[in-house]
Motif scaffolding. Structure first.
Motif, PDB file in Angstrom:
ATOM      1  N   GLU A   4       0.846  -1.191   0.000  1.00  0.00           N
ATOM      2  CA  GLU A   4       0.000   0.000   0.000  1.00  0.00           C
ATOM      3  C   GLU A   4       0.885   1.246   0.000  1.00  0.00           C
ATOM      4  OE1 GLU A   4      -3.111   0.245  -0.334  1.00  0.00           O
ATOM      5  OE2 GLU A   4      -3.968  -1.723   0.154  1.00  0.00           O
ATOM      6  N   ARG A   5       0.261   2.403  -0.077  1.00  0.00           N
ATOM      7  CA  ARG A   5       1.019   3.660  -0.148  1.00  0.00           C
ATOM      8  C   ARG A   5       1.745   3.905   1.171  1.00  0.00           C
ATOM      9  NH1 ARG A   5      -1.147   8.127  -0.881  1.00  0.00           N
ATOM     10  NH2 ARG A   5       0.354   8.938  -2.383  1.00  0.00           N
ATOM     11  N   TRP A   6       2.853   4.626   1.070  1.00  0.00           N
ATOM     12  CA  TRP A   6       3.779   4.685   2.186  1.00  0.00           C
ATOM     13  C   TRP A   6       3.272   5.509   3.375  1.00  0.00           C
ATOM     14  CZ3 TRP A   6       6.436   9.051   4.041  1.00  0.00           C
ATOM     15  CH2 TRP A   6       6.271  10.215   3.307  1.00  0.00           C
TER      16      TRP A   6
ATOM     17  N   LEU B  59      22.497   0.843  14.615  1.00  0.00           N
ATOM     18  CA  LEU B  59      23.327   1.049  13.423  1.00  0.00           C
ATOM     19  C   LEU B  59      23.089   2.460  12.918  1.00  0.00           C
ATOM     20  CD1 LEU B  59      25.246  -0.584  11.595  1.00  0.00           C
ATOM     21  CD2 LEU B  59      23.287  -0.985  10.097  1.00  0.00           C
ATOM     22  N   TYR B  60      24.140   3.246  12.852  1.00  0.00           N
ATOM     23  CA  TYR B  60      24.010   4.643  12.457  1.00  0.00           C
ATOM     24  C   TYR B  60      24.055   4.735  10.939  1.00  0.00           C
ATOM     25  CZ  TYR B  60      24.799   5.418  17.382  1.00  0.00           C
ATOM     26  OH  TYR B  60      24.686   5.385  18.736  1.00  0.00           O
ATOM     27  N   SER B  61      23.026   4.232  10.308  1.00  0.00           N
ATOM     28  CA  SER B  61      22.935   4.300   8.857  1.00  0.00           C
ATOM     29  C   SER B  61      21.574   4.861   8.496  1.00  0.00           C
ATOM     30  CB  SER B  61      23.125   2.904   8.239  1.00  0.00           C
ATOM     31  OG  SER B  61      22.791   2.951   6.877  1.00  0.00           O
ATOM     32  N   LYS B  62      21.567   5.992   7.848  1.00  0.00           N
ATOM     33  CA  LYS B  62      20.294   6.609   7.496  1.00  0.00           C
ATOM     34  C   LYS B  62      19.519   5.765   6.505  1.00  0.00           C
ATOM     35  CE  LYS B  62      22.254   9.434   3.794  1.00  0.00           C
ATOM     36  NZ  LYS B  62      22.441  10.788   3.261  1.00  0.00           N
ATOM     37  N   GLU B  63      20.229   4.943   5.719  1.00  0.00           N
ATOM     38  CA  GLU B  63      19.535   4.087   4.765  1.00  0.00           C
ATOM     39  C   GLU B  63      18.622   3.099   5.483  1.00  0.00           C
ATOM     40  OE1 GLU B  63      19.425   3.953   1.510  1.00  0.00           O
ATOM     41  OE2 GLU B  63      20.709   5.696   1.182  1.00  0.00           O
ATOM     42  N   ASP B  64      19.113   2.504   6.579  1.00  0.00           N
ATOM     43  CA  ASP B  64      18.317   1.498   7.283  1.00  0.00           C
ATOM     44  C   ASP B  64      17.188   2.113   8.095  1.00  0.00           C
ATOM     45  OD1 ASP B  64      19.811  -0.627   6.297  1.00  0.00           O
ATOM     46  OD2 ASP B  64      21.341  -0.361   7.812  1.00  0.00           O
ATOM     47  N   TRP B  65      17.322   3.370   8.483  1.00  0.00           N
ATOM     48  CA  TRP B  65      16.240   4.025   9.224  1.00  0.00           C
ATOM     49  C   TRP B  65      15.057   4.357   8.325  1.00  0.00           C
ATOM     50  CZ3 TRP B  65      15.582   5.943  14.353  1.00  0.00           C
ATOM     51  CH2 TRP B  65      16.566   5.473  15.240  1.00  0.00           C
TER      52      TRP B  65
ATOM     53  N   LEU C 184       9.272   3.918  -1.665  1.00  0.00           N
ATOM     54  CA  LEU C 184      10.147   2.852  -2.177  1.00  0.00           C
ATOM     55  C   LEU C 184      11.339   3.402  -2.937  1.00  0.00           C
ATOM     56  CD1 LEU C 184       7.471   0.274  -3.411  1.00  0.00           C
ATOM     57  CD2 LEU C 184       8.859   0.166  -1.352  1.00  0.00           C
ATOM     58  N   PHE C 185      11.158   4.547  -3.637  1.00  0.00           N
ATOM     59  CA  PHE C 185      12.282   5.047  -4.431  1.00  0.00           C
ATOM     60  C   PHE C 185      13.426   5.564  -3.566  1.00  0.00           C
ATOM     61  CE2 PHE C 185       9.475   8.730  -3.889  1.00  0.00           C
ATOM     62  CZ  PHE C 185      10.368   9.701  -3.475  1.00  0.00           C
ATOM     63  N   THR C 186      13.161   5.788  -2.264  1.00  0.00           N
ATOM     64  CA  THR C 186      14.248   6.235  -1.376  1.00  0.00           C
ATOM     65  C   THR C 186      15.094   5.060  -0.869  1.00  0.00           C
ATOM     66  OG1 THR C 186      12.872   6.083   0.612  1.00  0.00           O
ATOM     67  CG2 THR C 186      12.841   8.173  -0.599  1.00  0.00           C
TER      68      THR C 186
ATOM     69  N   ARG D 231      19.867  -2.327  -4.821  1.00  0.00           N
ATOM     70  CA  ARG D 231      18.722  -3.029  -5.378  1.00  0.00           C
ATOM     71  C   ARG D 231      17.896  -2.152  -6.296  1.00  0.00           C
ATOM     72  NH1 ARG D 231      15.200  -3.977   0.105  1.00  0.00           N
ATOM     73  NH2 ARG D 231      15.213  -1.860   0.902  1.00  0.00           N
ATOM     74  N   ARG D 232      18.267  -0.901  -6.390  1.00  0.00           N
ATOM     75  CA  ARG D 232      17.552  -0.023  -7.293  1.00  0.00           C
ATOM     76  C   ARG D 232      18.488   1.091  -7.748  1.00  0.00           C
ATOM     77  NH1 ARG D 232      14.511   4.629  -7.356  1.00  0.00           N
ATOM     78  NH2 ARG D 232      12.673   4.565  -8.698  1.00  0.00           N
ATOM     79  N   LYS D 233      18.586   1.239  -9.050  1.00  0.00           N
ATOM     80  CA  LYS D 233      19.461   2.268  -9.579  1.00  0.00           C
ATOM     81  C   LYS D 233      18.815   3.640  -9.400  1.00  0.00           C
ATOM     82  CE  LYS D 233      21.579  -0.684 -13.049  1.00  0.00           C
ATOM     83  NZ  LYS D 233      21.797  -0.921 -14.491  1.00  0.00           N
ATOM     84  N   LYS D 234      19.717   4.631  -9.197  1.00  0.00           N
ATOM     85  CA  LYS D 234      19.215   6.000  -8.994  1.00  0.00           C
ATOM     86  C   LYS D 234      18.666   6.546 -10.307  1.00  0.00           C
ATOM     87  CE  LYS D 234      21.577   8.690  -6.347  1.00  0.00           C
ATOM     88  NZ  LYS D 234      22.619   9.602  -5.832  1.00  0.00           N
TER      89      LYS D 234
END
Length: 546
Positions: free
Chosen positions: A334-336, A510-516, A525-527, A542-545
């Protein structure tokens, strides 16, 4: 001084002191004993059907006699004798009735063998070439064929549903895989329903489950590795992963723990889960279990490893963190924005299911001054005539709810739902009218029970239910101070806990903004261009920019 001596001479003081000292000491000794028991290595001889570990001979009568001596005179084991070739060579087909596809057995095995003796080429081949090559290359119409001479392996394969062919003059046996048994369709998983998502769940047949995963992707890197578990039953277990994504160290650790398993029979994947987890003293599940193929596919595409056992629809996924227990596949369908709010609601519900009754007990028993006056008067009014302290009230209602929940699960589905609903209404109303509990306690326990149902993972919900009782006892002993101590102890345990080397509270540590981006909330999803860094995947993108 006199008062101190009088205090020390009291029986209840001595009993309390003994309990306070003995309980931690005995608990520590018990845990130490359990640890030693787990570390202890038990060596036992490998199970052999044939004590002499002998092999097949060239005499078919001797081979048939050996197999009959092992499997006994069982009525479901079929021995079919016939002659083959111009020299009337004796052959024997052995299979278990009900475990093989009878039509395929007739058309692909028996019919070519019986018709082959009528052809001139067959007569010629039998005289000039090896009968083994003739059967493999010209006669049998089955793709999955194994050839072995070890009697143990022959009997294992026979008992697992393979068809056995013995030929006189040949000291090897042919094993044909034409298995077929009763199975069910891939229906919507009962324990993990979704409003939006695939209506398909795993079933008890391992090969059907691997086929479901294979059908979900055409990636050639999807790999299945088969292992046999159970010293006696030899059930098939499959490790599923994406070869160019899964971390090698994680994969090696999973295989090592599975290969170290020492068990007679793995009836369900829960056996495997308990024997490979990191901390058996923790109440938190350290391996995720699921019936949903879409959840498994999403997990192995992130770099995790799936463990599938024949005979159960529940597939294990390792490693796992606590945040995954509050995530649902529907979060991504569903939508985020709404799904982010629903995920945040699950965190709130998890906290309420653990701490709501304990806060009520603490405020009513120790900290009445912190309650607004009007509310305090209302609560006091509802408790007039209740003979029990708040903790007893809460325990009565919580235990009743757990009994009703357990009865509802064990009873047939239509009856179970009725018993759960009607039982809760009747018991709650009757308890209030009898003056055993206050109406507000019924509201607190009901809200707690509803909150506990929000967890998408059943085993995580069980852990939260147990934590609720510990929190209630802490509140009954020391009020808010006890709840704070319990919460700190819970945080310390969670921080120390690991699942296959991964901290259980990841990505909180884990100080990773990607995982947060996929933690408390689920961002668009595009983020989420990269796979979770916590699994150290070989291919992090897993997804190209765009």
């Amino acid at each position: 001084m006199g008062r101190i001596i009088e205090f020390l001479a009291r029986t209840d003081v001595w009993l309390g002191t003994i309990v306070v000292v003995l309980v931690p000491v005995l608990s520590a000794l018990l845990f130490q004993k359990l640890k030693e028991l787990r570390r202890k290595t038990n060596v036992r001889p490998e199970q052999h059907f044939n004590p002499s570990n002998s092999v097949l001979t060239e005499k078919i009568t001797s081979n048939v006699k050996s197999i009959k001596a092992i499997v006994g005179d069982s009525s479901d084991i079929i021995f079919r004798q016939f002659k083959l070739g111009s020299d009337n060579r004796s052959c024997s087909i052995v299979h278990i009735d009900g475990l093989v596809d009878t039509q395929q057995l007739q058309q692909a095995i028996l019919h070519p063998l019986l018709q082959g003796k009528q052809t001139k080429s067959a007569l010629h081949l039998f005289k000039s070439q090896s009968i083994k090559d003739y059967l493999l290359n010209h006669t049998i119409e089955v793709s999955d064929i194994k050839v072995t001479k070890e009697i143990d392996k022959v009997v294992r394969q026979l008992l697992s549903g393979s068809v056995l062919l013995l030929v006189d003059g040949l000291d090897e046996a042919f094993l044909f895989s034409v298995k077929k048994w009763v199975t069910r369709s891939a229906e919507d998983p009962i324990s993990e329903p979704l409003v939006r998502g695939p209506r398909m769940g795993f079933i008890e047949n391992l090969r059907d489950n691997t086929a479901i995963l294979r059908r979900m992707t055409t990636d050639p890197n999807l790999t299945f590795t088969d292992v046999e578990v159970g010293e006696r039953t030899k059930k098939q277990l499959t490790i599923a992963f994406i070869r160019d994504i899964a971390n090698e160290e994680l994969l090696t650790e999973v295989k090592r723990r599975i290969n170290d398993l020492d068990i007679d029979h793995a009836a369900e994947s829960g056996y495997i889960e308990q024997l490979i987890e990191d901390d058996y003293l923790s109440i938190f599940p350290q391996v995720q279990s699921t019936e949903r193929p879409d959840r498994v596919m999403a997990a192995i595409l992130e770099g995790r490893v799936a463990i599938m056992l024949d005979g159960t629809p529940y597939v294990l996924i390792a490693p796992v963190t606590f945040s995954m227990m509050l995530q649902s596949p529907e979060d991504y369908y569903e939508r985020w924005i709404p799904m982010s709010l629903i995920r945040a609601l699950r965190y709130v519900a998890a906290l309420l299911s653990v701490f709501l009754p304990s806060f009520y007990i603490a405020f009513v028993s120790f900290h009445q001054g912190l309650i607004p006056t009007d509310l305090a008067l209302a609560i006091a009014g509802t408790r007039v005539g209740v003979p029990f302290p708040t903790i007893i009230e809460a325990l009565l209602m919580e235990v009743s709810i757990e009994l009703l929940r357990e009865a509802g699960v064990r009873l047939p589905k239509p009856v179970g739902q009725t018993v759960g609903l009607v039982g809760a209404l009747i018991i709650g109303e009757a308890a209030v009218q009898a003056g055993l509990v206050s109406p507000i306690m019924v509201i607190v326990v009901s809200a707690t029970a509803i909150s506990s149902f929000v967890s998408p993972q059943y085993n995580a919900g069980i852990a939260l239910r147990l934590l609720r009782f510990l929190s209630m006892f802490s509140a009954a002993l020391l009020g808010l101070y006890g709840i704070s101590l319990f919460f700190l102890a819970l945080c310390i345990h969670a921080v120390k806990l690991k699942s296959f080397g991964l901290p259980y509270v990841t990505p909180g540590t884990l100080y990773s903004k990607e995982d947060w981006k996929d933690f408390f909330l689920r961002l668009p999803l595009f983020t989420m261009r990269k796979r979770p860094a916590e699994y150290y995947p070989k291919d992090p993108v897993r997804r190209k920019k765009r």
